[in-house]
Write a protein that holds these residues in place. Structure first.
Motif, PDB file in Angstrom:
ATOM      1  N   ARG A 165      25.872 -31.199  31.492  1.00 18.21           N
ATOM      2  CA  ARG A 165      24.942 -31.816  32.451  1.00 18.21           C
ATOM      3  C   ARG A 165      24.968 -31.006  33.739  1.00 18.21           C
ATOM      4  N   LEU A 166      25.033 -29.694  33.566  1.00 20.88           N
ATOM      5  CA  LEU A 166      25.045 -28.802  34.730  1.00 20.88           C
ATOM      6  C   LEU A 166      23.651 -28.744  35.348  1.00 20.88           C
ATOM      7  N   GLY A 167      23.633 -28.589  36.693  1.00 21.07           N
ATOM      8  CA  GLY A 167      22.360 -28.431  37.377  1.00 21.07           C
ATOM      9  C   GLY A 167      21.870 -27.001  37.236  1.00 21.07           C
ATOM     10  N   THR A 168      20.571 -26.814  37.485  1.00 17.96           N
ATOM     11  CA  THR A 168      20.004 -25.471  37.371  1.00 17.96           C
ATOM     12  C   THR A 168      20.499 -24.599  38.525  1.00 17.96           C
ATOM     13  N   GLY A 169      20.987 -23.424  38.207  1.00 21.46           N
ATOM     14  CA  GLY A 169      21.480 -22.508  39.231  1.00 21.46           C
ATOM     15  C   GLY A 169      20.520 -21.375  39.471  1.00 21.46           C
ATOM     16  N   THR A 170      20.920 -20.441  40.319  1.00 24.07           N
ATOM     17  CA  THR A 170      20.054 -19.307  40.636  1.00 24.07           C
ATOM     18  C   THR A 170      20.154 -18.225  39.563  1.00 24.07           C
ATOM     19  N   GLN A 171      21.189 -18.289  38.763  1.00 25.44           N
ATOM     20  CA  GLN A 171      21.379 -17.270  37.719  1.00 25.44           C
ATOM     21  C   GLN A 171      21.586 -17.951  36.365  1.00 25.44           C
ATOM     22  N   PRO A 172      21.237 -17.256  35.294  1.00 21.34           N
ATOM     23  CA  PRO A 172      21.471 -17.858  33.967  1.00 21.34           C
ATOM     24  C   PRO A 172      22.967 -18.020  33.694  1.00 21.34           C
ATOM     25  N   LEU A 173      23.310 -18.912  32.739  1.00 19.69           N
ATOM     26  CA  LEU A 173      24.714 -19.139  32.394  1.00 19.69           C
ATOM     27  C   LEU A 173      25.315 -17.877  31.770  1.00 19.69           C
ATOM     28  N   PRO A 174      26.586 -17.548  32.090  1.00 18.91           N
ATOM     29  CA  PRO A 174      27.207 -16.370  31.465  1.00 18.91           C
ATOM     30  C   PRO A 174      27.417 -16.600  29.965  1.00 18.91           C
ATOM     31  N   ALA A 175      27.636 -15.500  29.269  1.00 18.73           N
ATOM     32  CA  ALA A 175      27.733 -15.562  27.794  1.00 18.73           C
ATOM     33  C   ALA A 175      28.847 -16.491  27.338  1.00 18.73           C
ATOM     34  N   ARG A 176      29.989 -16.523  28.043  1.00 16.50           N
ATOM     35  CA  ARG A 176      31.115 -17.334  27.566  1.00 16.50           C
ATOM     36  C   ARG A 176      30.856 -18.838  27.698  1.00 16.50           C
ATOM     37  N   MET A 177      29.746 -19.193  28.412  1.00 14.05           N
ATOM     38  CA  MET A 177      29.382 -20.612  28.516  1.00 14.05           C
ATOM     39  C   MET A 177      28.447 -21.026  27.383  1.00 14.05           C
ATOM     40  N   ASN A 178      28.208 -20.097  26.444  1.00 13.57           N
ATOM     41  CA  ASN A 178      27.363 -20.398  25.282  1.00 13.57           C
ATOM     42  C   ASN A 178      27.881 -21.666  24.591  1.00 13.57           C
ATOM     43  N   GLN A 179      26.958 -22.564  24.243  1.00 14.32           N
ATOM     44  CA  GLN A 179      27.372 -23.873  23.722  1.00 14.32           C
ATOM     45  C   GLN A 179      28.192 -23.770  22.432  1.00 14.32           C
ATOM     46  N   PHE A 180      27.851 -22.785  21.605  1.00 14.68           N
ATOM     47  CA  PHE A 180      28.571 -22.664  20.324  1.00 14.68           C
ATOM     48  C   PHE A 180      29.981 -22.101  20.541  1.00 14.68           C
ATOM     49  N   ASP A 181      30.072 -21.162  21.510  1.00 13.37           N
ATOM     50  CA  ASP A 181      31.399 -20.625  21.815  1.00 13.37           C
ATOM     51  C   ASP A 181      32.307 -21.715  22.389  1.00 13.37           C
ATOM     52  N   ARG A 182      31.723 -22.549  23.251  1.00 16.71           N
ATOM     53  CA  ARG A 182      32.530 -23.627  23.848  1.00 16.71           C
ATOM     54  C   ARG A 182      32.980 -24.620  22.769  1.00 16.71           C
ATOM     55  N   LEU A 183      32.077 -24.911  21.844  1.00 20.08           N
ATOM     56  CA  LEU A 183      32.403 -25.843  20.755  1.00 20.08           C
ATOM     57  C   LEU A 183      33.493 -25.262  19.847  1.00 20.08           C
ATOM     58  N   GLN A 184      33.339 -23.952  19.566  1.00 21.44           N
ATOM     59  CA  GLN A 184      34.323 -23.279  18.711  1.00 21.44           C
ATOM     60  C   GLN A 184      35.702 -23.308  19.374  1.00 21.44           C
ATOM     61  N   GLN A 185      35.732 -22.990  20.663  1.00 25.67           N
ATOM     62  CA  GLN A 185      37.006 -22.987  21.395  1.00 25.67           C
ATOM     63  C   GLN A 185      37.620 -24.383  21.406  1.00 25.67           C
ATOM     64  N   TYR A 186      36.804 -25.395  21.637  1.00 30.53           N
ATOM     65  CA  TYR A 186      37.273 -26.779  21.696  1.00 30.53           C
ATOM     66  C   TYR A 186      37.895 -27.177  20.351  1.00 30.53           C
ATOM     67  N   ALA A 187      37.260 -26.765  19.261  1.00 32.26           N
ATOM     68  CA  ALA A 187      37.786 -27.088  17.924  1.00 32.26           C
ATOM     69  C   ALA A 187      39.054 -26.286  17.632  1.00 32.26           C
ATOM     70  N   ASP A 188      39.038 -24.985  17.993  1.00 35.07           N
ATOM     71  CA  ASP A 188      40.199 -24.124  17.725  1.00 35.07           C
ATOM     72  C   ASP A 188      41.453 -24.623  18.449  1.00 35.07           C
ATOM     73  N   LEU A 189      41.237 -25.156  19.661  1.00 34.27           N
ATOM     74  CA  LEU A 189      42.392 -25.607  20.449  1.00 34.27           C
ATOM     75  C   LEU A 189      43.098 -26.789  19.793  1.00 34.27           C
ATOM     76  N   GLN A 190      42.371 -27.490  18.934  1.00 37.68           N
ATOM     77  CA  GLN A 190      42.960 -28.710  18.360  1.00 37.68           C
ATOM     78  C   GLN A 190      43.340 -28.583  16.897  1.00 37.68           C
ATOM     79  N   LYS A 191      43.112 -27.411  16.295  1.00 38.59           N
ATOM     80  CA  LYS A 191      43.481 -27.273  14.880  1.00 38.59           C
ATOM     81  C   LYS A 191      44.957 -26.872  14.756  1.00 38.59           C
TER      82      LYS A 191
END
Lengths: 433, 41
Positions: A165-191
């Motif tokens: 629920r981030l607000g719109t910024g002046t620059q696009p989101l960086p690559a590491r904020m990619n939704q799939f990467d974040r989801l993958q990291q979240y899952a990896d941390l708990q396996k």
């Protein structure tokens, strides 16, 4: 897993597999694990034990973070550009950074956020960087730069499809904020982490044996208590296989014995070393070399499965042998009739009082030398020795009541050669435990 | 109880044989059997 024994064995194996130095008594992995639990309980407890919290889980699994950005009171927060910029107010939160975590996301520069939205001290891991924003639901407050300038609306935050629920910024989101990467990291941390089977690796070895020293081994079991079983290990060498050296009219053979008893998980339960010497007058050597030399060692062991490895070396001739056998040490249950190993003995006699319970082949008040190979000559007497446990005594007389039936059967045709029985009152009582 | 017995020289011809001992506890109504193989030469 049905029994406590199986469960204990599983736990032992679990830690052994992870021991970085299986040859030493210490298990550094296990010690570090319990240190992390203690640290988590001390630092992260919040109504629930620290090890059960999200921070506790990450700390125990991955160890201390390389860097921690802590905001224990929350408050004013200048958003970085990837979160949209601008100023807001936050709940208490922590951002943990790991430079490298194997098997987690892209493995480098892992950032994990924990937010205490309930202000109770229980920080929850999140994959939404806006979770910490305390003004998220307050209209017109905590706006991003773009929202302040009227170039975006705060309402847009709630229609995003990337899980934030981030607000719109002046620059696009960086690559590491990619939704799939974040989801993958979240899952990896708990396996669960991968297991490295170090013990299986150790099995891959080769053994070349030459100049073998023939040897026979047997084990007999005599429970001392329900948790300790005296395990008599008997070794036999043929004198014809030994090399003798002559000294002043005597011929002497020396065999060095090293034996190791290990659990199924290769933990060492017992080690013993002995030197067995055989002295024979040289003029009788030829006659004596027809016989056997027997050695026995008594080891107390808890019930369970073990592996016995015996290495014997003839010091004069140089021949060696490495003998391996399983030891299935039985468990005696207190409320059931139980018997020790049945020994067929070539020596069975009472020992003098001073020798009771000491020396080779002595079991309590008797000398019991097992006949290795179980072959008897017609002229020999055959001794039978066995201990019986847990007979129920009668209430009045306090004496047990029962029978022993003996049967000798010819193996070839199953015909009975001898059959008789006797009352157990004819037997010698066991000393009280 | 300790079962300790010396069996005299066997009155049978050399052969491979099996000794079977069955113990019964009358009060518990339990029994067990132990056996051992041996040969006479």
């Amino acid at each position: 897993m049905q029994t406590d024994e199986e469960r204990e064995q599983f736990i032992e194996q679990f830690w052994m597999r992870r021991d970085p130095t299986p040859d030493t008594q210490e298990n550094e992995y296990k010690e570090e694990h319990y240190r992390r639990i203690a640290y988590a309980n001390e630092r992260f407890a919040s109504g629930i034990p620290g090890w059960k919290t999200d921070r506790g889980m990450i700390y125990i699994t991955f160890g201390p973070a390389d860097e921690i950005e802590s905001h224990p009171s929350g408050g004013t927060y200048e958003r970085p550009y990837e979160e949209g910029g601008g100023t807001t107010s936050t709940y208490p939160f922590e951002k943990w950074r790991y430079r490298y975590l194997q098997g987690v996301g892209n493995q480098q520069d892992i950032q994990i956020e924990f937010v205490d939205k309930t202000m109770t001290g229980e920080y929850r891991m999140t994959m939404d960087p806006s979770e910490k924003d305390a003004l998220l639901m307050v209209p017109g407050a905590g706006l991003t730069m773009m929202e302040q300038m009227g170039m975006a609306s705060k309402n847009d935050r709630f229609s995003r499809t990337d899980g934030t629920r981030l607000g719109t910024g002046t620059q696009p989101l960086p690559a590491r904020m990619n939704q799939f990467d974040r989801l993958q990291q979240y899952a990896d941390l708990q396996k669960a982490p991968k297991i490295k089977f170090k013990d299986l690796e150790a099995q891959v070895n080769s053994r070349i044996m030459f100049n073998l020293l023939p040897m026979q081994a047997r084990a007999d079991f005599f429970p001392a208590t329900s948790t300790t079983v005296l395990t008599n290990i008997t070794l036999r060498f043929g004198r014809k296989d030994l090399q003798f050296k002559q000294e002043q009219g005597m011929s002497k053979a020396v065999v060095n014995i090293y034996a190791r008893i290990t659990t199924q998980t290769r933990r060492v339960a017992n080690v013993f070393e002995e030197v067995v010497t055989v002295d024979v007058p040289t003029e009788l050597l030829q006659q004596a070399s027809q016989g056997m030399s027997i050695f026995q060692k008594s080891i107390p062991l808890p019930p369970g499965m073990y592996r016995l490895n015996v290495v014997a070396k003839d010091i004069v001739g140089g021949n060696m042998n490495n003998y391996e056998m399983a030891l299935n040490v039985p468990r005696m249950e207190d409320d059931k009739l139980f018997a020790s190993s049945l020994i067929l003995a070539d020596v069975l006699e009472d020992v003098p009082t001073r020798s009771i319970g000491t020396g080779q082949f002595v079991i309590g008040t008797s000398k019991v030398r097992p006949r290795m190979g179980d072959s008897f000559k017609r002229a020999e007497k055959m001794g039978i020795y066995m201990k019986l446990y847990n007979f129920e005594p009668e209430e009045k007389s306090n004496k047990a009541s029962g029978t022993i039936a003996y049967e000798i059967v010819r193996t070839a045709d199953n015909s009975k050669v001898i059959e008789f029985s006797e009352e157990i009152t004819a037997l010698e009582a066991l000393p009280p435990r | 109880m300790i079962l300790k017995k010396l069996l005299p020289s066997p009155p049978w011809s050399p052969d491979s044989t099996r000794l079977k001992i069955t113990v019964t506890d009358k009060l518990r109504n339990q029994s067990l059997t132990q056996s051992a193989q041996f040969s006479i030469t």
